[in-house]
Design an enzyme around this catalytic site. Structure first.
Site, PDB file in Angstrom:
ATOM      1  N   SER A  36       0.806  -1.227   0.000  1.00 28.62           N
ATOM      2  CA  SER A  36       0.000   0.000   0.000  1.00 28.62           C
ATOM      3  C   SER A  36       0.837   1.275   0.000  1.00 28.62           C
ATOM      4  CB  SER A  36      -0.934   0.005   1.222  1.00 28.62           C
ATOM      5  OG  SER A  36      -0.204  -0.174   2.416  1.00 28.62           O
ATOM      6  N   ASP A 328      -2.599   8.100   8.062  1.00 32.04           N
ATOM      7  CA  ASP A 328      -3.550   7.260   8.785  1.00 32.04           C
ATOM      8  C   ASP A 328      -2.774   6.384   9.765  1.00 32.04           C
ATOM      9  OD1 ASP A 328      -2.421   5.246   7.243  1.00 32.04           O
ATOM     10  OD2 ASP A 328      -4.141   5.054   5.898  1.00 32.04           O
ATOM     11  N   HIS A 331       0.141   4.662   7.233  1.00 32.87           N
ATOM     12  CA  HIS A 331       0.800   5.229   6.057  1.00 32.87           C
ATOM     13  C   HIS A 331       1.278   6.662   6.260  1.00 32.87           C
ATOM     14  CE1 HIS A 331      -2.091   2.109   4.677  1.00 32.87           C
ATOM     15  NE2 HIS A 331      -1.017   1.706   4.023  1.00 32.87           N
TER      16      HIS A 331
END
Length: 363
Positions: A36, A328, A331
């Site tokens: 991600s 978040d 990340h």
């Protein structure tokens, strides 16, 4: 019909020439593999995956101001790397797969992204998130792209192009988070056994990529995983999980050794390893020196450190994203991603081994 074939051939040749002579372009293409941290939308095309970022408040600082599938308030490291070498961001493979011209090499000339949120080095590292594209599958997809390039450019033509392209590999965080949270994995492997298995498994995938034309690798080490908001929120003191950090350091040491080994074993392989941990640690220890004030809490989320609920539409997000290290619970913000890429591209040997990406491009 003959006219149509002529026009298609003319357009394809024109594309080849324009790519070759673009002054701003430093490399022919960038192929991205990972999780991600560099996913630019592949998971949008996985129907049952819960590891998605195709909803607000993600993308609030992206040029379109809309969510794109990036786990970020804006651009991520894949975007900034592409910018550095004068290319558009490599498009998600799964978005291209749906195109009727999928078998045309023109779709892949400047690169492809295979990165997938939740992916790991091991095939099972996405189990808690229900679906991702693990690294082995990402390399399978690349093999398909490689064959298309060979079919249309010829073996020598494809090899010439790929040997000058960059292959970015950003993966491993999810495997370590899995080990942290799984009693079954801890019963099967000691930490050192697990970390060694990570590097040997990654090595096999790098060898597969080399067998299909890859020569220049950009490989990033793990960051300060124990200092993510998700880990801090588990402690009453909000301090970092030092066990996770120590494993990240040990994995990075093994990764550096493995890269030296694979370079000696494979002809024509070059790489730039990025010391993500050290750069991230410096920022956490001295945030003001980098322009940050918020190190512990996420910008977007809910609960303690905004890390008990992910960045979903019901979450709140900070008004100033440029002073936060984390977007978040896992990340980094766009601002941190930019610092990472600036450093890996032009940074000194203490952060980029054995050479930085600018020198890698010039090899």
């Amino acid at each position: 019909m003959a006219c149509k074939i002529f026009l298609e051939s003319f357009f394809f040749c024109f594309c080849l020439l324009s790519f070759r002579f673009s002054e701003a372009q430093m490399v022919p293409a960038v192929f991205v593999f990972g999780d991600s941290l560099v996913d630019v939308g592949n998971n949008n095309h996985l129907p049952i995956s819960v590891a998605k970022a195709d909803f607000p408040h993600n993308g609030v600082d992206f040029p379109t101001k809309k969510p794109t599938g990036r786990f970020s308030n804006g651009k991520n490291a894949a975007d900034f790397l592409a910018e550095k070498v004068g290319l558009p961001t490599s498009p998600p493979y799964l978005s291209l797969k749906k195109n009727k011209n999928f078998s045309s090499a023109s779709m892949f000339m400047t690169g492809v992204s295979f990165a997938s949120g939740g992916a790991g080095i091991f095939n099972g590292s996405d189990q808690t998130l229900r679906q991702a594209i693990p690294l082995a599958k990402q390399v399978d997809y690349y093999a398909t792209v490689y064959q298309v390039l060979v079919n249309q450019l010829g073996s020598a033509g494809a090899q010439q192009r790929l040997s000058k392209s960059l292959f970015a590999v950003v993966i491993g965080s999810n495997d370590l988070f899995d080990y942290l949270g799984s009693s079954d994995l801890r019963k099967k492997h000691t930490p050192q056994q697990y970390l060694s298995l990570m590097t040997t498994t990654l090595k096999e995938q790098l060898k597969r990529l080399h067998g299909n034309g890859a020569r220049k690798f950009v490989v990033t080490g793990l960051g300060v995983l124990g200092c993510t908001p998700s880990e801090r929120a588990k402690k009453q003191t909000e301090e970092c999980n030092e066990e996770a950090n120590s494993w990240a350091v040990k994995y990075n040491d093994g990764l550096k050794s493995m890269l030296q080994q694979v370079k000696s074993e494979l002809n024509g392989l070059f790489y730039s390893y990025f010391e993500t941990y050290n750069v991230m640690h410096n920022i956490i220890q001295n945030p003001a020196g980098y322009g940050f004030t918020k190190v512990k809490e996420a910008c977007c989320g809910l609960g303690k450190l905004k890390a008990k609920v992910p960045c979903v539409p019901i979450s709140t997000y900070c008004s100033n994203r440029t002073d936060h290290v984390f977007w978040d619970l896992y990340h980094p913000t766009q601002a941190i991603a930019r610092i990472f890429v600036d450093t890996l591209f032009d940074g000194p040997s203490q952060y980029t081994l054995p050479i930085n990406v600018r020198r890698l491009v010039a090899v």
